[in-house]
Design a protein around this motif. Structure first.
Motif, mmCIF file in Angstrom:
data_model
loop_
_atom_site.group_PDB
_atom_site.id
_atom_site.type_symbol
_atom_site.label_atom_id
_atom_site.label_comp_id
_atom_site.label_asym_id
_atom_site.label_seq_id
_atom_site.Cartn_x
_atom_site.Cartn_y
_atom_site.Cartn_z
ATOM 1 N N VAL A 43 0.830 -1.213 0.000
ATOM 2 C CA VAL A 43 0.000 0.000 0.000
ATOM 3 C C VAL A 43 0.864 1.263 0.000
ATOM 4 O O VAL A 43 0.641 2.163 -0.821
ATOM 5 C CB VAL A 43 -1.004 -0.015 1.171
ATOM 6 N N PRO A 44 1.871 1.387 0.879
ATOM 7 C CA PRO A 44 2.739 2.574 0.803
ATOM 8 C C PRO A 44 3.429 2.720 -0.553
ATOM 9 O O PRO A 44 3.562 3.846 -1.066
ATOM 10 C CB PRO A 44 3.759 2.343 1.923
ATOM 11 N N LEU A 45 3.870 1.622 -1.148
ATOM 12 C CA LEU A 45 4.573 1.702 -2.433
ATOM 13 C C LEU A 45 3.623 2.098 -3.566
ATOM 14 O O LEU A 45 4.046 2.759 -4.526
ATOM 15 C CB LEU A 45 5.246 0.371 -2.754
ATOM 16 N N LEU A 46 2.360 1.698 -3.467
ATOM 17 C CA LEU A 46 1.384 2.124 -4.465
ATOM 18 C C LEU A 46 1.000 3.592 -4.282
ATOM 19 O O LEU A 46 0.692 4.295 -5.239
ATOM 20 C CB LEU A 46 0.128 1.248 -4.394
ATOM 21 N N LEU A 47 1.040 4.067 -3.065
ATOM 22 C CA LEU A 47 0.725 5.468 -2.806
ATOM 23 C C LEU A 47 1.835 6.403 -3.278
ATOM 24 O O LEU A 47 1.571 7.545 -3.676
ATOM 25 C CB LEU A 47 0.489 5.684 -1.305
ATOM 26 N N TYR A 48 3.081 5.912 -3.252
ATOM 27 C CA TYR A 48 4.238 6.733 -3.617
ATOM 28 C C TYR A 48 4.447 6.656 -5.123
ATOM 29 O O TYR A 48 4.735 5.589 -5.671
ATOM 30 C CB TYR A 48 5.464 6.222 -2.870
ATOM 31 N N LYS A 49 4.275 7.771 -5.807
ATOM 32 C CA LYS A 49 4.258 7.775 -7.266
ATOM 33 C C LYS A 49 5.509 7.175 -7.913
ATOM 34 O O LYS A 49 5.389 6.400 -8.878
ATOM 35 C CB LYS A 49 4.041 9.204 -7.780
ATOM 36 N N PRO A 50 6.741 7.465 -7.449
ATOM 37 C CA PRO A 50 7.931 6.882 -8.108
ATOM 38 C C PRO A 50 7.985 5.353 -8.061
ATOM 39 O O PRO A 50 8.620 4.735 -8.916
ATOM 40 C CB PRO A 50 9.099 7.496 -7.319
ATOM 41 N N THR A 51 7.343 4.733 -7.062
ATOM 42 C CA THR A 51 7.387 3.264 -6.953
ATOM 43 C C THR A 51 6.101 2.594 -7.399
ATOM 44 O O THR A 51 6.019 1.365 -7.433
ATOM 45 C CB THR A 51 7.683 2.848 -5.497
ATOM 46 N N ARG A 52 5.108 3.388 -7.743
ATOM 47 C CA ARG A 52 3.765 2.851 -8.008
ATOM 48 C C ARG A 52 3.763 1.825 -9.139
ATOM 49 O O ARG A 52 3.206 0.720 -9.002
ATOM 50 C CB ARG A 52 2.821 4.008 -8.352
ATOM 51 N N LYS A 53 4.376 2.145 -10.242
ATOM 52 C CA LYS A 53 4.360 1.256 -11.400
ATOM 53 C C LYS A 53 5.031 -0.074 -11.079
ATOM 54 O O LYS A 53 4.533 -1.147 -11.442
ATOM 55 C CB LYS A 53 5.051 1.934 -12.586
ATOM 56 N N TYR A 54 6.160 -0.012 -10.384
ATOM 57 C CA TYR A 54 6.900 -1.240 -10.065
ATOM 58 C C TYR A 54 6.151 -2.075 -9.027
ATOM 59 O O TYR A 54 6.128 -3.310 -9.101
ATOM 60 C CB TYR A 54 8.297 -0.881 -9.563
ATOM 61 N N ALA A 55 5.524 -1.382 -8.069
ATOM 62 C CA ALA A 55 4.738 -2.092 -7.064
ATOM 63 C C ALA A 55 3.564 -2.813 -7.720
ATOM 64 O O ALA A 55 3.218 -3.938 -7.331
ATOM 65 C CB ALA A 55 4.241 -1.114 -5.999
ATOM 66 N N PHE A 56 2.962 -2.190 -8.704
ATOM 67 C CA PHE A 56 1.839 -2.817 -9.393
ATOM 68 C C PHE A 56 2.303 -4.044 -10.176
ATOM 69 O O PHE A 56 1.603 -5.068 -10.213
ATOM 70 C CB PHE A 56 1.160 -1.816 -10.326
ATOM 71 N N MET A 57 3.480 -3.956 -10.798
ATOM 72 C CA MET A 57 4.021 -5.122 -11.514
ATOM 73 C C MET A 57 4.250 -6.289 -10.562
ATOM 74 O O MET A 57 3.914 -7.448 -10.867
ATOM 75 C CB MET A 57 5.334 -4.744 -12.211
ATOM 76 N N VAL A 58 4.818 -5.994 -9.396
ATOM 77 C CA VAL A 58 5.023 -7.036 -8.379
ATOM 78 C C VAL A 58 3.678 -7.582 -7.923
ATOM 79 O O VAL A 58 3.521 -8.794 -7.716
ATOM 80 C CB VAL A 58 5.823 -6.478 -7.186
ATOM 81 N N SER A 59 2.706 -6.697 -7.786
ATOM 82 C CA SER A 59 1.370 -7.103 -7.365
ATOM 83 C C SER A 59 0.747 -8.074 -8.362
ATOM 84 O O SER A 59 0.094 -9.046 -7.966
ATOM 85 C CB SER A 59 0.489 -5.861 -7.204
ATOM 86 N N ILE A 60 0.950 -7.832 -9.639
ATOM 87 C CA ILE A 60 0.423 -8.738 -10.671
ATOM 88 C C ILE A 60 1.008 -10.139 -10.495
ATOM 89 O O ILE A 60 0.288 -11.142 -10.494
ATOM 90 C CB ILE A 60 0.723 -8.199 -12.074
ATOM 91 N N VAL A 61 2.326 -10.202 -10.323
ATOM 92 C CA VAL A 61 2.989 -11.502 -10.147
ATOM 93 C C VAL A 61 2.482 -12.191 -8.881
ATOM 94 O O VAL A 61 2.147 -13.380 -8.875
ATOM 95 C CB VAL A 61 4.516 -11.314 -10.087
ATOM 96 N N PHE A 62 2.411 -11.432 -7.792
ATOM 97 C CA PHE A 62 1.989 -11.970 -6.496
ATOM 98 C C PHE A 62 0.583 -12.552 -6.579
ATOM 99 O O PHE A 62 0.331 -13.686 -6.153
ATOM 100 C CB PHE A 62 2.058 -10.862 -5.447
ATOM 101 N N HIS A 63 -0.340 -11.782 -7.119
ATOM 102 C CA HIS A 63 -1.736 -12.223 -7.116
ATOM 103 C C HIS A 63 -2.005 -13.316 -8.151
ATOM 104 O O HIS A 63 -2.841 -14.202 -7.906
ATOM 105 C CB HIS A 63 -2.658 -11.031 -7.340
ATOM 106 N N LEU A 64 -1.315 -13.292 -9.280
ATOM 107 C CA LEU A 64 -1.481 -14.382 -10.239
ATOM 108 C C LEU A 64 -0.907 -15.679 -9.690
ATOM 109 O O LEU A 64 -1.446 -16.769 -9.935
ATOM 110 C CB LEU A 64 -0.829 -14.015 -11.573
#
Length: 436
Positions: free
Chosen positions: A218-239
């Motif tokens: 959640v903090p990484l998604l809130l922080y704009k510089p890390t948002r894109k990378y956090a979302f990519m990790v989130s895709i891998v994690f949830h899949l």
């Protein structure tokens, strides 16, 4: 100052797209329960269900009527998706889903609880103000903005969920990967990845990756510089969770929550190209601001407090399960049990050994063999059944439990008459024996 921040209007693209995805996923969850057989196994085949204590009156409809119940619920989910009679549809879905959640514990799942909470949120959110049938019928409803609090209630709920999920993993059997190893053993026959999941280094990645992901996403998604990378990790994690753990719609619902973190411009360009982008910062403070803030303040205090309640009970929650439910303690331990029930007639002394298969489905047997509240409930049901036949009985339970492959230990005091003890949700049950 607080009012100005919460009621400042922002673009509503994220909420509109989330409503569409949310409605679709709720529809798939509802019809999936029918076609996978979950509904029959959980709510139709049993003679009765183990409800949340206090909701014993809330039992499934008789015969095959629960099929109609779930079909109606799936229709309301579709109505939410397309934005037709939105408020009525989301209230109806929420009530129906909450009822099915409370009427059975054999398939208890934190994700079901989360769906109940999010659908309750959606009742208050103006998610039908664009790209909806309601707007086509009544164009005056159309809006391209929403108050900023609409995003923050969802983000704060996610922060609570993920933070407690991370903190709960800080215990020895998770940190040394004992539990992960046990969990992955059941996946050894998986195509391609089965052998990989048995590797010790993979267990450490899963164990510590889970802690880091839950604690930081959640903090990484809130922080704009890390948002894109956090979302990519989130895709891998949830899949990964979807494929390996097979937990239904919820990995995809979790990915949909990212809509509340990304810039509205990005969401609008991808999903709603014909929608104008809201660029103003207008503040519209409604007359009901105080009760609304009070309502959500009380709600979030409860959400923060519920996962902490196990600290006020004796012993380890992993053993006693007191304070386990509604606390985001997700997939933390493997529990095995060896349990028998015996009924003793108080007048004649006659002893009857209960064959659980005569009363319960296989899924219910697992719950009535290891979960203290279900053990208590089944003992009460046995007492009631024998009393209806004119017998005053005591019910004794011989229950041994193993946590994460450890040696079996006696869980329930075998000398306690379980039919004649009171349940107290706010006090430790002394008939649960100590873990050490």
């Amino acid at each position: 100052m607080v009012y100005k921040y919460l009621f400042k209007h922002i673009d509503n693209s994220g909420l509109i797209v989330f409503r569409i995805i949310f409605g679709l996923l709720c529809f798939l969850e509802s019809v999936g329960a029918i076609f996978t057989g979950w509904l029959r196994r959980t709510l139709i085949d049993p003679n009765f269900t183990f409800t949340f204590i206090g909701f014993e009156w809330l039992q499934p409809l008789p015969g095959n009527d629960m099929y109609y119940y779930y079909i109606i619920m799936s229709v309301f989910a579709l109505f939410v998706m397309v934005g037709f009679k939105y408020r009525l549809s989301i209230i109806s879905f929420t009530l129906m889903w909450t009822a099915t959640y409370l009427m059975q514990k054999s398939s208890y799942n934190n994700h079901y609880y989360l769906l109940m909470l999010i659908s309750s949120f959606m009742v208050f959110l103006p998610a039908h103000k664009f790209a909806s049938i309601d707007v086509k019928i009544n164009p005056k409803l159309k809006s391209i903005s929403m108050p900023q609090w609409c995003s923050w209630v969802v983000i704060l709920q996610l922060f609570i969920v993920y933070t407690y999920a991370s903190l709960a993993k800080f215990y020895p059997d998770w940190l040394d990967t004992t539990f992960i190893e046990l969990l992955m053993k059941s996946k050894k026959d998986y195509f391609v990845v089965g052998n990989l999941l048995q590797q010790k280094w993979m267990h450490y990645i899963l164990a510590y990756g889970g802690i880091l992901f839950d604690g930081l996403i959640v903090p990484l998604l809130l922080y704009k510089p890390t948002r894109k990378y956090a979302f990519m990790v989130s895709i891998v994690f949830h899949l990964f969770n979807s494929f390996v753990l097979q937990i239904g719609i919820f990995p995809y619902l979790s990915l949909a929550f990212a809509l509340f973190f990304f810039e509205p411009k990005t969401i609008q360009k991808i999903f709603l190209k014909k929608k104008p982008l809201y660029n103003s910062e207008e503040v519209i403070i409604p007359n009901f601001k105080t009760p609304l803030i009070a309502l959500f303040s009380v709600y979030f205090l409860i959400q923060i407090g519920l996962p902490l309640r196990h600290y006020f009970f004796k012993d380890d929650v992993l053993w006693t399960e007191e304070g386990h439910r509604l606390s985001w303690r997700m997939m933390l331990r493997a529990k095995s049990s060896q349990t028998t029930y015996r009924v003793e007639n108080k007048e004649t002394g006659k002893i009857i050994h209960i064959n659980l298969k005569d009363y319960l489905t296989p899924k219910q047997i697992r719950s009535a063999s290891a979960k203290p509240d279900v053990i208590w409930q089944f003992s009460q049901r046995l007492k009631k059944q024998f009393k209806a036949n004119g017998q005053d009985v005591a019910v004794y339970v011989n229950c041994k439990v193993s946590i994460n492959g450890m040696p079996f230990k006696t869980f329930i005091n075998p000398e306690t008459d379980m039919a004649n003890v009171e349940w107290n949700a706010f006090k430790h049950s002394n008939w649960i024996l100590p873990s050490k």
